[in-house]
Design an enzyme around this catalytic site. Structure first.
Site, mmCIF file in Angstrom:
data_model
loop_
_atom_site.group_PDB
_atom_site.id
_atom_site.type_symbol
_atom_site.label_atom_id
_atom_site.label_comp_id
_atom_site.label_asym_id
_atom_site.label_seq_id
_atom_site.Cartn_x
_atom_site.Cartn_y
_atom_site.Cartn_z
ATOM 1 C CB THR A 135 50.400 44.461 20.477
ATOM 2 O OG1 THR A 135 49.258 45.335 20.415
ATOM 3 C CG2 THR A 135 51.467 44.529 20.086
ATOM 4 C CG ASP A 136 45.606 45.968 18.458
ATOM 5 O OD1 ASP A 136 46.304 45.825 18.965
ATOM 6 O OD2 ASP A 136 44.332 45.731 19.120
ATOM 7 C CD GLU A 137 49.323 49.805 19.458
ATOM 8 O OE1 GLU A 137 50.477 50.481 19.421
ATOM 9 O OE2 GLU A 137 48.824 50.080 21.049
ATOM 10 C CE1 TYR A 160 54.454 47.511 22.942
ATOM 11 C CE2 TYR A 160 52.618 48.296 22.096
ATOM 12 C CZ TYR A 160 52.344 47.366 22.957
ATOM 13 O OH TYR A 160 52.121 46.513 22.855
ATOM 14 C CE LYS A 164 54.685 42.567 21.896
ATOM 15 N NZ LYS A 164 55.208 42.064 22.980
HETATM 16 P P1 NAD Z 1 53.370 45.153 31.291
HETATM 17 O O1 NAD Z 1 54.248 46.875 30.907
HETATM 18 O O2 NAD Z 1 52.222 45.842 32.365
HETATM 19 O O3 NAD Z 1 54.306 44.202 32.274
HETATM 20 C C1 NAD Z 1 55.332 44.264 31.006
HETATM 21 C C2 NAD Z 1 56.270 43.646 32.530
HETATM 22 O O4 NAD Z 1 57.755 43.373 31.426
HETATM 23 C C3 NAD Z 1 56.352 44.145 33.334
HETATM 24 O O5 NAD Z 1 56.697 43.443 34.969
HETATM 25 C C4 NAD Z 1 58.865 44.524 33.390
HETATM 26 O O6 NAD Z 1 59.489 44.774 34.863
HETATM 27 C C5 NAD Z 1 58.257 43.485 32.426
HETATM 28 N N1 NAD Z 1 59.543 43.667 31.386
HETATM 29 C C6 NAD Z 1 60.097 44.375 30.972
HETATM 30 N N2 NAD Z 1 61.169 44.213 29.987
HETATM 31 C C7 NAD Z 1 61.222 44.014 30.684
HETATM 32 C C8 NAD Z 1 63.410 42.869 30.594
HETATM 33 N N3 NAD Z 1 64.110 43.196 28.993
HETATM 34 N N4 NAD Z 1 63.282 41.822 31.248
HETATM 35 C C9 NAD Z 1 62.246 40.943 32.000
HETATM 36 N N5 NAD Z 1 61.487 41.515 32.002
HETATM 37 C C10 NAD Z 1 60.695 42.944 31.582
HETATM 38 O O7 NAD Z 1 52.492 45.270 30.268
HETATM 39 P P2 NAD Z 1 51.070 44.719 29.950
HETATM 40 O O8 NAD Z 1 50.075 45.776 29.196
HETATM 41 O O9 NAD Z 1 51.228 43.682 30.700
HETATM 42 O O10 NAD Z 1 52.087 43.863 29.129
HETATM 43 C C11 NAD Z 1 52.390 42.869 28.546
HETATM 44 C C12 NAD Z 1 52.569 41.666 27.339
HETATM 45 O O11 NAD Z 1 50.987 42.202 26.276
HETATM 46 C C13 NAD Z 1 53.047 42.889 26.469
HETATM 47 O O12 NAD Z 1 53.899 42.328 25.559
HETATM 48 C C14 NAD Z 1 52.516 43.521 25.834
HETATM 49 O O13 NAD Z 1 53.358 44.107 24.166
HETATM 50 C C15 NAD Z 1 51.606 42.626 25.042
HETATM 51 N N6 NAD Z 1 50.151 43.147 24.715
HETATM 52 C C16 NAD Z 1 49.408 44.219 25.866
HETATM 53 C C17 NAD Z 1 48.261 45.131 26.126
HETATM 54 C C18 NAD Z 1 47.671 45.729 26.403
HETATM 55 O O14 NAD Z 1 46.318 45.975 26.190
HETATM 56 N N7 NAD Z 1 48.456 45.556 27.533
HETATM 57 C C19 NAD Z 1 47.199 44.209 24.713
HETATM 58 C C20 NAD Z 1 47.795 43.075 23.450
HETATM 59 C C21 NAD Z 1 48.948 42.716 23.960
HETATM 60 O O1 DAU Z 2 46.004 47.852 21.058
HETATM 61 C C1 DAU Z 2 46.879 47.146 22.393
HETATM 62 C C2 DAU Z 2 47.688 47.691 22.575
HETATM 63 O O2 DAU Z 2 47.100 47.955 23.527
HETATM 64 C C3 DAU Z 2 48.831 47.511 23.807
HETATM 65 O O3 DAU Z 2 49.786 46.709 22.703
HETATM 66 C C4 DAU Z 2 49.988 48.572 24.346
HETATM 67 O O4 DAU Z 2 51.076 47.830 25.048
HETATM 68 C C5 DAU Z 2 48.835 48.875 25.231
HETATM 69 O O5 DAU Z 2 49.809 49.799 25.638
HETATM 70 C C6 DAU Z 2 48.075 49.440 24.427
HETATM 71 O O6 DAU Z 2 48.075 50.521 24.104
HETATM 72 P P1 DAU Z 2 46.836 51.966 23.920
HETATM 73 O O7 DAU Z 2 48.092 53.246 22.837
HETATM 74 O O8 DAU Z 2 45.819 51.723 22.638
HETATM 75 O O9 DAU Z 2 47.042 52.259 24.915
HETATM 76 P P2 DAU Z 2 46.491 53.489 26.105
HETATM 77 O O10 DAU Z 2 45.850 53.109 27.060
HETATM 78 O O11 DAU Z 2 47.994 54.060 25.910
HETATM 79 O O12 DAU Z 2 45.795 54.569 25.348
HETATM 80 C C7 DAU Z 2 44.446 54.016 24.704
HETATM 81 C C8 DAU Z 2 43.830 55.260 23.779
HETATM 82 O O13 DAU Z 2 43.254 55.895 24.440
HETATM 83 C C9 DAU Z 2 44.882 55.452 22.975
HETATM 84 O O14 DAU Z 2 44.085 56.135 21.415
HETATM 85 C C10 DAU Z 2 45.450 56.186 23.276
HETATM 86 C C11 DAU Z 2 44.622 57.361 24.277
HETATM 87 N N1 DAU Z 2 44.682 58.208 25.648
HETATM 88 C C12 DAU Z 2 45.904 57.413 26.629
HETATM 89 C C13 DAU Z 2 45.910 58.350 27.235
HETATM 90 C C14 DAU Z 2 47.490 57.236 28.437
HETATM 91 C C15 DAU Z 2 44.412 59.340 25.698
HETATM 92 O O15 DAU Z 2 43.387 60.134 25.168
HETATM 93 N N2 DAU Z 2 44.904 60.141 27.071
HETATM 94 C C16 DAU Z 2 45.975 59.355 28.090
HETATM 95 O O16 DAU Z 2 46.078 60.089 28.818
#
Ligand code: NAD
Ligand code: DAU
Length: 351
Positions: A135-137, A160, A164
């Site tokens: 992730t970019d985080e 988190y 990562k």
């Molecule tokens: P998500 O939370 O929707 O899904 C995560 C999945 O992993 C779930 O199906 C969960 O059951 C499974 N899981 C969790 N722990 C596990 C374990 N110990 N063993 C096996 N399965 C397990 O997450 P997402 O948003 O789909 O993100 C997927 C990946 O992409 C993550 O690694 C996250 O860090 C990365 N990512 C997410 C975003 C975003 O915006 N959502 C952006 C960049 C990177």
């Molecule tokens: O940047 C990539 C990441 O994006 C991934 O690695 C993470 O898995 C994914 O969850 C996401 O993280 P963020 O923290 O950026 O996403 P989130 O949707 O939780 O929040 C987006 C922004 O909105 C953040 O600045 C927090 C804010 N927020 C979020 C929630 C849930 C609010 O203001 N109110 C809210 O209720």
């Protein structure tokens, strides 16, 4: 025929990836290994359930023995790890599980993949890859100018992002030490179908639909760089097939928006389309997230220049596709948010 192990394939991005791959490739076998935590839902994969190229195994990436057996039995050549605890707010209230799944889990998965890779003679071979979806985080927070490149130093702030970043260092170590064919991708915020409604966009859509208040953290001027999930899936596929071993690839489409802009976009669309009672008075500024990163912005030049990747869905189109999907799939939301999630939400925001 390629045999791919997708871990975390029942989550948001993983399930979109499985559907994308089955649509785009004939000669492929996909094994989805997922622990089915609160965030993993087989509902996401209903449309491909009977596909003979796909199978599901419920297991934990911390279980090395089971993973070893699966890798061998299914003759896996590519491992793509999506499995992780992914929600920043949860990592602030309960960091331990993030260390277990996101660090120990990745270490276990790497170890199992290495044993098989060594048994098969090691080296770099076409189609053999371990891809860590990061992730970019991990780069921390930007000021008003500039972008994250692949050489930006790691500076994670939340449990988190620290978990990562730790996993990224382990993956890099397997390249540096063993020359294992690995890649790391670092993508910006995704949005689209099947995103669990604890994340900003689906949470705001669902709260609008039930006329609940919309909790905006702090001043709401934090900036995220939004990418439609299918564009992320296409990038992961490209990196898995053509990424240079040992390399990191940033993924993002220069779609930076402040959070309040996102929330207002959702309100305005649903106001017109669904109910005029959905309006900006629902916005409620609440206490800021602890350690909240102010701005993320990806420089995607490397993946564009080296692998020819470009995003294809503009934010203005993707957000409408996403809102329409949630409108048409309210039963999905009800199913995935019943039970454990409901308790968590009420503890944090009230009923
Ligand atoms: P998500 O939370 O929707 O899904 C995560 C999945 O992993 C779930 O199906 C969960 O059951 C499974 N899981 C969790 N722990 C596990 C374990 N110990 N063993 C096996 N399965 C397990 O997450 P997402 O948003 O789909 O993100 C997927 C990946 O992409 C993550 O690694 C996250 O860090 C990365 N990512 C997410 C975003 C975003 O915006 N959502 C952006 C960049 C990177
Ligand atoms: O940047 C990539 C990441 O994006 C991934 O690695 C993470 O898995 C994914 O969850 C996401 O993280 P963020 O923290 O950026 O996403 P989130 O949707 O939780 O929040 C987006 C922004 O909105 C953040 O600045 C927090 C804010 N927020 C979020 C929630 C849930 C609010 O203001 N109110 C809210 O209720």
């Amino acid at each position: 025929m390629k045999n791919i192990l997708v871990t975390g394939g029942a989550g948001f991005i993983g399930s979109n990836f499985i559907i994308y791959m089955l649509k785009n490739y004939e000669d492929i076998r996909l094994v989805n290994l997922d622990a089915l935590t609160y965030a993993g839902n087989l509902e996401n994969l209903k449309e491909i359930e009977g596909d003979g190229r796909y199978s599901f195994i419920q297991a934990d990436i911390c279980d090395g023995e089971t993973i070893g057996e699966i890798l061998k039995e299914h003759e896996i050549d590519t491992v793509i790890n999506f499995a992780a605890e992914s929600h920043v707010d949860r990592s602030i209230s309960d960091p331990e599980i993030f260390i277990k799944s996101n660090v120990l889990g990745v270490s276990t998965l790497l170890g199992a993949a290495k044993r098989l890779w060594e048994k098969e003679g090691g080296g770099f071979k076409e189609g053999v890859k371990f891809l860590q979806v990061s992730t970019d985080e991990v780069y921390g927070s930007l000021g008003p100018e500039g972008f994250f490149t692949e050489t930006t130093p790691l500076d994670p702030h939340s449990p988190y992002s620290a978990s990562k970043a730790s996993a990224d260092l382990l993956v890099k170590a397997y390249y540096d030490t063993f020359k294992m064919p690995v890649n790391i991708t670092r993508c910006s915020n995704n949005y689209g179908p099947f995103q669990f409604p604890e994340k900003l966009i689906p949470l705001m859509i669902n709260n609008c639909l039930s006329l609940k208040s919309l909790p905006v953290y702090g001043d709401g001027m934090q900036v995220r760089d939004w990418l439609y999930v299918e564009d992320h899936c296409r990038a992961i596929d490209l990196v898995a097939r053509r990424g240079v071993p040992g390399e990191v690839y940033n993924i993002g489409g220069h779609n930076e928006r402040p959070n309040v802009f996102i929330v207002e976009t959702i309100i305005d669309y649903l106001h017109e389309k669904v109910d005029s009672a959905i309006d900006r008075s629902l916005i409620k500024h609440v206490e800021d997230r602890k350690g909240h990163d102010r701005r993320y912005g990806i420089d995607p030049e490397k993946i564009k220049n080296e692998l020819g990747w470009e995003p294809t869905t503009a934010f203005e189109d993707g957000i409408v596709l996403t809102m329409d999907w949630y409108l048409q799939n309210r039963d999905w939301t009800e199913k995935v948010t019943s039970g454990e999630y409901q308790k968590y939400y009420e503890e944090h925001y009230g009923k």
